[in-house]
Design an enzyme around this catalytic site. Sequence first.
Site, PDB file in Angstrom:
ATOM      1  N   SER A 113       0.809  -1.219   0.000  1.00  0.00           N
ATOM      2  CA  SER A 113       0.000   0.000   0.000  1.00  0.00           C
ATOM      3  C   SER A 113       0.844   1.271   0.000  1.00  0.00           C
ATOM      4  O   SER A 113       1.634   1.491  -0.892  1.00  0.00           O
ATOM      5  CB  SER A 113      -0.962  -0.029   1.184  1.00  0.00           C
ATOM      6  OG  SER A 113      -1.867   1.036   1.097  1.00  0.00           O
ATOM      7  N   HIS A 114       0.718   2.079   1.034  1.00  0.00           N
ATOM      8  CA  HIS A 114       1.387   3.376   1.104  1.00  0.00           C
ATOM      9  C   HIS A 114       2.755   3.279   1.776  1.00  0.00           C
ATOM     10  O   HIS A 114       3.407   4.301   1.980  1.00  0.00           O
ATOM     11  CB  HIS A 114       0.505   4.343   1.894  1.00  0.00           C
ATOM     12  CG  HIS A 114       0.074   3.726   3.200  1.00  0.00           C
ATOM     13  ND1 HIS A 114      -0.929   2.789   3.256  1.00  0.00           N
ATOM     14  CD2 HIS A 114       0.546   3.852   4.446  1.00  0.00           C
ATOM     15  CE1 HIS A 114      -1.067   2.383   4.507  1.00  0.00           C
ATOM     16  NE2 HIS A 114      -0.177   3.009   5.249  1.00  0.00           N
ATOM     17  N   ASP A 277      -1.995   6.970  -3.410  1.00  0.00           N
ATOM     18  CA  ASP A 277      -0.912   6.267  -2.713  1.00  0.00           C
ATOM     19  C   ASP A 277      -0.279   5.164  -3.569  1.00  0.00           C
ATOM     20  O   ASP A 277      -0.606   5.011  -4.748  1.00  0.00           O
ATOM     21  CB  ASP A 277      -1.400   5.698  -1.376  1.00  0.00           C
ATOM     22  CG  ASP A 277      -2.244   4.454  -1.546  1.00  0.00           C
ATOM     23  OD1 ASP A 277      -2.970   4.372  -2.549  1.00  0.00           O
ATOM     24  OD2 ASP A 277      -2.171   3.531  -0.694  1.00  0.00           O
ATOM     25  N   ASP A 279      -0.561   1.935  -4.050  1.00  0.00           N
ATOM     26  CA  ASP A 279      -1.364   0.983  -4.831  1.00  0.00           C
ATOM     27  C   ASP A 279      -2.683   1.566  -5.311  1.00  0.00           C
ATOM     28  O   ASP A 279      -3.498   0.853  -5.901  1.00  0.00           O
ATOM     29  CB  ASP A 279      -1.620  -0.290  -4.011  1.00  0.00           C
ATOM     30  CG  ASP A 279      -2.469  -0.012  -2.779  1.00  0.00           C
ATOM     31  OD1 ASP A 279      -2.371   1.110  -2.233  1.00  0.00           O
ATOM     32  OD2 ASP A 279      -3.240  -0.893  -2.375  1.00  0.00           O
ATOM     33  N   ASP A 281      -5.373   3.071  -3.642  1.00  0.00           N
ATOM     34  CA  ASP A 281      -6.672   3.042  -2.958  1.00  0.00           C
ATOM     35  C   ASP A 281      -6.892   4.234  -2.040  1.00  0.00           C
ATOM     36  O   ASP A 281      -7.940   4.342  -1.414  1.00  0.00           O
ATOM     37  CB  ASP A 281      -6.894   1.704  -2.221  1.00  0.00           C
ATOM     38  CG  ASP A 281      -5.879   1.473  -1.121  1.00  0.00           C
ATOM     39  OD1 ASP A 281      -4.894   2.229  -1.037  1.00  0.00           O
ATOM     40  OD2 ASP A 281      -6.071   0.514  -0.352  1.00  0.00           O
ATOM     41  N   ARG A 282      -5.918   5.128  -1.940  1.00  0.00           N
ATOM     42  CA  ARG A 282      -6.094   6.326  -1.110  1.00  0.00           C
ATOM     43  C   ARG A 282      -6.021   7.578  -1.967  1.00  0.00           C
ATOM     44  O   ARG A 282      -5.478   7.543  -3.068  1.00  0.00           O
ATOM     45  CB  ARG A 282      -5.006   6.408  -0.053  1.00  0.00           C
ATOM     46  CG  ARG A 282      -5.064   5.291   0.957  1.00  0.00           C
ATOM     47  CD  ARG A 282      -4.040   5.519   2.033  1.00  0.00           C
ATOM     48  NE  ARG A 282      -4.107   4.469   3.038  1.00  0.00           N
ATOM     49  CZ  ARG A 282      -3.596   4.577   4.250  1.00  0.00           C
ATOM     50  NH1 ARG A 282      -2.968   5.671   4.600  1.00  0.00           N
ATOM     51  NH2 ARG A 282      -3.696   3.587   5.108  1.00  0.00           N
ATOM     52  N   LYS A 376     -11.161   0.248  -1.360  1.00  0.00           N
ATOM     53  CA  LYS A 376     -11.182   1.702  -1.429  1.00  0.00           C
ATOM     54  C   LYS A 376     -10.608   2.091  -2.793  1.00  0.00           C
ATOM     55  O   LYS A 376      -9.919   1.308  -3.425  1.00  0.00           O
ATOM     56  CB  LYS A 376     -10.320   2.302  -0.320  1.00  0.00           C
ATOM     57  CG  LYS A 376     -10.879   2.039   1.060  1.00  0.00           C
ATOM     58  CD  LYS A 376      -9.898   2.456   2.126  1.00  0.00           C
ATOM     59  CE  LYS A 376      -8.703   1.552   2.171  1.00  0.00           C
ATOM     60  NZ  LYS A 376      -7.745   1.821   3.224  1.00  0.00           N
TER      61      LYS A 376
HETATM   62  C1  G1P Z   1      -4.289   1.897   8.210  1.00  0.00           C
HETATM   63  C2  G1P Z   1      -5.376   2.944   8.307  1.00  0.00           C
HETATM   64  C3  G1P Z   1      -6.721   2.318   8.049  1.00  0.00           C
HETATM   65  C4  G1P Z   1      -6.691   1.583   6.720  1.00  0.00           C
HETATM   66  C5  G1P Z   1      -5.518   0.606   6.663  1.00  0.00           C
HETATM   67  C6  G1P Z   1      -5.380  -0.033   5.292  1.00  0.00           C
HETATM   68  O1  G1P Z   1      -4.486   0.916   9.201  1.00  0.00           O
HETATM   69  O2  G1P Z   1      -5.386   3.577   9.560  1.00  0.00           O
HETATM   70  O3  G1P Z   1      -7.692   3.331   8.035  1.00  0.00           O
HETATM   71  O4  G1P Z   1      -7.888   0.885   6.533  1.00  0.00           O
HETATM   72  O5  G1P Z   1      -4.313   1.292   6.956  1.00  0.00           O
HETATM   73  O6  G1P Z   1      -5.136   0.928   4.299  1.00  0.00           O
HETATM   74  P1  G1P Z   1      -3.715   0.909  10.600  1.00  0.00           P
HETATM   75  O7  G1P Z   1      -2.261   0.967  10.285  1.00  0.00           O
HETATM   76  O8  G1P Z   1      -4.171   2.142  11.311  1.00  0.00           O
HETATM   77  O9  G1P Z   1      -4.175  -0.343  11.270  1.00  0.00           O
HETATM   78 ZN    ZN Z   2      -3.090   1.734  -0.408  1.00  0.00          ZN
END
Ligand code: G1P
Ligand code: ZN
Length: 540
Positions: A113-114, A277, A279, A281-282, A376
């Site tokens: 992801s990010h 981000d 991948d 989804d943000r 997302k």
């Molecule tokens: C984080 C974000 C949450 C999101 C998740 C996946 O999780 O806070 O909103 O759904 O990444 O992208 P966390 O690291 O807080 O568990």
């Molecule tokens: Zn992501």
Amino acid sequence: MDIFAVNTKPYSDQSFGTSGLRRKTEVFAQENYLENIVQSIFNSLEGFEGQTLVIGGDGRYRNDKAIQTIIKMAVANQFGHIIVGQNGLLSTPAASHIIEATKAFGGILLTASHNPGGKNGDFGIKYNIATGAPAPESLTNRFVENMHKIDHYWMIHAPDIDLSKVREQILGSTIIEIIDPVADYSRYMQQIFDFEAIRQLFQSGFKMTFDAMNAVTGPYAQYIFEELLGAPKGSVIRGTPLPDFGGMHPEPNLNYAKELVDLAYGKNAPDLCAASDGDGDRYMILGKSFFVNPADSLAVLAENMESIPFYKGRFYGVARSMPTGGAVDLVCQKLKKNCYQTPTGWKFFGSLLENQKISLCGEESFGAGSFHVMEKDGLWAILFWLNILAITRKTPEQLVKNIWTRYGRIYNLTVNYNTDSAVKAKHLMDSLSSKLVSVPNQTINEMTVSKACFFDYTDPVSKTLFTNQGILINFGPSDQAMIRLSGTVSSGATIKVYLHHKDQRTNLSSDTALEPLFNALQNLMNIPKYLGKNVQITKT
Ligand code: G1P
Ligand code: ZN
């Protein structure tokens, strides 16, 4: 074709949740580390022989290598049809839609992801089921059971597949189809939004800068914004996916998308700045010198939901995660729509989306989605904004302030405490939890606790109870804090503190508005005592 078994031993550190498994890249470089995960996934699935598997990733370091391994293992395990994004790329929402649209058995997505990428960054893998949704816990638990007892995996001898061209080829009895990663997704977006209205917006001289952060959405954004919608060339910056994201932390927020933020606050700011981000989804939205907080963004989307053709007559309700500010609740009250407050994690949204309880969901962490895909979706959210801007011809600032002046403003801040010691972080959470009982009516820095409890949630569909999804502390009706441990870090631990303050004054700075609450929380948590000095603090 020669299919053979390779002996292997389990890795005890392997776990797998609904957002997959994320680890340092070097961890994935260990012998059979990835192979064990992939074979354990296959060992947990039933009836996939001859079916379709979608494979793609966000382009980070090891993406290409991992995809070759997974293709060969999928062939050895008798999948009939493998769909791979060209050059190994597929954004998470695009992959989710392809899985659903091609009636695939499921999909393997390579992403963290990010999280940063590269040799010293993170790598990750997740599995999505036939609906395009992340694998539920009942399934990921089976993955883990299998990971802990694996002793061999299946492989074939074959040269690497050329992923650079869109084409089909046959390997053994499996069709390998390399697809344009952008085509299906961009067609789908045109069914959802009024592209003609957005085209006219750009024709009128509207300027936008989209920062792909050297990650997967670059090619999507270039095609959709610049080709299809007529945004001037150069509207997309950092549009080439790079294995290390060019050294960037591909997380769209005020800290990590700094250059874009400076542009938005500069002299020649475009009308809209946006980012996505690693991948895809943000998302983040900024107007001229105006940051749109994700909680306010969700409220704007909700307010305009029915003006988007795809959602007309299909606006069932909204969900926000509990750490997300409640601006959307106020909009929902007005529109007489249900508004659910869920724990953090997409699976809670998924249950509501699949059962038509909601049409829209969002999180403070810059994610939002709808029933259009079971993930997302960052570019979808940005197109949603463009569609609203095209219809209303208002600025992002006007749209958000319009909500504040009608309902009052909820100021939001997330404070992340990163520590390398998961044990210390857990200790802090435990001691806070035990303090909970004694906290009610305590006064900390002149703020009095009116209620302190664990956030428990009952899924409205399955009636399953999820307990202790974070600690909630109210200081009267206008101030609330939530504290929870992050579930997505690849090492160490992160304690997240979410602060919300409601105020009729709409023009305070977030820092000023939230200072008393922030100080009270600092005092209550006593970070230095529990985590020592070696804590990195970021605010988003
Ligand atoms: C984080 C974000 C949450 C999101 C998740 C996946 O999780 O806070 O909103 O759904 O990444 O992208 P966390 O690291 O807080 O568990
Ligand atoms: Zn992501």
